[in-house]
Design an enzyme around this catalytic site. Structure first.
Site, mmCIF file in Angstrom:
data_model
loop_
_atom_site.group_PDB
_atom_site.id
_atom_site.type_symbol
_atom_site.label_atom_id
_atom_site.label_comp_id
_atom_site.label_asym_id
_atom_site.label_seq_id
_atom_site.Cartn_x
_atom_site.Cartn_y
_atom_site.Cartn_z
ATOM 1 N N SER A 98 0.814 -1.210 0.000
ATOM 2 C CA SER A 98 0.000 0.000 0.000
ATOM 3 C C SER A 98 0.856 1.271 0.000
ATOM 4 C CB SER A 98 -0.940 -0.042 1.212
ATOM 5 O OG SER A 98 -1.881 0.995 1.182
ATOM 6 N N ASP A 122 -2.437 6.227 -3.382
ATOM 7 C CA ASP A 122 -1.282 5.554 -2.785
ATOM 8 C C ASP A 122 -0.836 4.435 -3.702
ATOM 9 O OD1 ASP A 122 -3.479 3.910 -2.347
ATOM 10 O OD2 ASP A 122 -2.785 3.202 -0.404
ATOM 11 N N ASP A 154 -1.164 1.187 -4.005
ATOM 12 C CA ASP A 154 -2.063 0.178 -4.574
ATOM 13 C C ASP A 154 -3.421 0.760 -4.930
ATOM 14 O OD1 ASP A 154 -2.944 0.497 -1.939
ATOM 15 O OD2 ASP A 154 -3.543 -1.597 -1.738
ATOM 16 N N ASP A 179 -5.926 2.091 -3.300
ATOM 17 C CA ASP A 179 -7.161 1.866 -2.549
ATOM 18 C C ASP A 179 -7.511 3.058 -1.671
ATOM 19 O OD1 ASP A 179 -5.264 1.561 -0.548
ATOM 20 O OD2 ASP A 179 -6.058 -0.337 0.209
#
Length: 449
Positions: free
Chosen positions: A101, A241, A243, A245
């Site tokens: 992340s 960010d 990833d 999400d």
């Protein structure tokens, strides 16, 4: 021994903490636990962010998946929420994302989704962990034709882009948008989606090389985006960010609009349309006090959970709510996806701007942000849950709580994904809470080393 799973899967420094051996075992145990009730040969899809260690860990994970008789489909670099969506769309048995992340490049992580696209419960994670710690005893490994296959679907990201444009078909013509993709998984999907909806787009940090993910960019480092929005005279800036999400935004003046403010803007819009279920937004204890005050003034109930988007989601599913998230920018629109989705959040925010004709700075004024100080105390991983066992730390926290009672609050918690204890203080004077938070964080670090 500390729990293997944190608030967002298993995470650690790739190669030393998150090893290829552990990745393979997570593939074996995860595939077994998530597919053991299936009468057919199960299939698990796998995606990753742009970290250099992603391919190494993906191959080890998929080897583990295949060794227990399940098939793996590798989808390459793709956002976490895309894996959640594609797991449901293709009716596969589970999905896995290899990502850390917002963490620095050297970290990586492995997180699972069940066949319905939801992150796993604590109970399922504990079952996976127990199998690994028991050396996969009593699990029969297939041979010959019983071994699973690995297939490759590197075009799956196009399905996610199509889903995004269909889900929120907002006309972005006339809007100038700056996006920061954090050299991460959104570098293709966010650009293609926003351009496809007609935006005039300025995209930065869209050239990942495996080592630059989140490096002074993205939702955790927003100074460059803020300056670029002002320079470009853009209507809005969007920061993802690694990833993709989570989402944070920047208004036309260069001011950050955080997850609480984004939820307040969209939540009020949804309420006005009769689409906010039970007139409730789910947030965490880390949300700003101003968010709760906004809800009280606007007739919106703010349901609070402990920190972690998984706990927000659990409350939403259990109680029938459809909007929730975190100040950090994990926002869940449960009518459309089953996990935090930065691009979906961006589209809903843009939808409000377009349909109301209002500037983001004006919309963000729906709530007053109370001063907050958040300081991280670096501590050994195996000690981070034990900070209250140190008398000097417990006493310092008690004294702070007494000092701020009635005029703010003190929240101390271990990070679910990093070797940190987070110190958050909310109060009336920024310089006071900054000083107190720094002092307490320093005490925690020095005491627990």
């Amino acid at each position: 021994m500390s729990r293997m799973f944190g608030t967002d899967g298993v995470r650690g420094v790739a190669g030393t903490e998150l090893t290829i051996d552990l990745a393979m075992k997570l593939g074996q145990a995860g595939a077994y636990v998530l597919t053991k009730e299936k009468a057919h040969q199960p299939t698990i899809i796998v995606g990753c962010d742009t970290r250099i260690s992603g391919g190494m860990l993906a191959n080890a994970l998929m080897a583990g998946i295949c060794s227990v008789g399940a098939n793996a489909v590798y989808m390459g670099v793709i956002p976490t929420p895309a894996i959640a969506y594609l797991t449901r769309k293709h009716k596969v048995d589970a999905g896995v994302v290899i990502s850390a992340s917002h963490n620095p490049m050297e970290f990586n992580g492995i997180k699972f989704f069940n066949g319905e696209g939801y992150k796993l419960s604590d109970q399922l994670e504990d079952e996976i962990e127990a199998l690994i710690k028991n050396g996969m005893k009593d699990i029969k490994m297939p041979i010959g034709s019983g071994i699973g296959r690995i297939n490759y679907r590197l075009d799956a990201r196009e399905e996610y882009v199509f889903f995004m444009k269909k889900t929120v078909p907002v006309d972005l013509c006339g809007l100038k948008i700056v996006i920061d993709c954090a050299e991460g998984a959104s570098h293709y999907t966010a650009v293609e989606t926003l351009k496809g909806l007609g935006a005039s787009l300025v995209a930065i940090h869209i050239n990942p090389d495996g080592t630059n993910i989140n490096a002074n960019c993205g939702s955790t480092h927003m100074d460059e985006l803020r300056a670029r929005v002002v320079y470009e005279k853009a209507d809005i800036g969007l920061a993802f960010d690694g990833d993709a999400d989570r989402l944070l935004a920047v208004d036309e003046r260069g001011d950050v609009v955080d997850g609480d403010q984004i939820m307040a803007i969209i939540g009020n819009y949804m309420k006005g349309q009769g689409r906010l279920r039970q007139d409730t937004i789910v947030a965490t204890v880390m949300s700003n006090l101003g968010f709760t005050i906004m809800g009280r003034q606007r007739g919106i109930h703010i349901e609070q959970t402990k920190v972690g988007d998984r706990y927000v989601l659990e409350s939403m599913v259990a109680n029938g709510y459809n909007l929730g998230g975190e100040q950090s920018g994990h926002i869940i629109f449960l009518d459309e996806n089953t996990t935090g989705d930065g691009l979906l959040s961006a589209l809903h925010l843009l939808e409000v701007m377009v349909n109301t004709g209002r500037k983001l700075s004006d919309l963000a004024a729906v709530m007053e942000v109370m001063p907050q100080a958040l300081v991280n105390a670096k501590v050994p991983t195996h000690k981070k849950d034990k900070y209250m066992e140190y008398p000097e730390i417990a006493l310092a926290i008690e004294e702070l709580e007494r000092k701020f009672a009635g005029e703010g609050r003190v929240l101390i918690r271990p990070s679910g994904t990093e070797p940190l204890v987070r110190v958050m203080i909310e109060g009336k004077q920024q310089e006071v809470i900054d000083r107190e938070a720094e002092t307490l964080a320093k005490l925690i670090s020095e005491t627990m080393l």
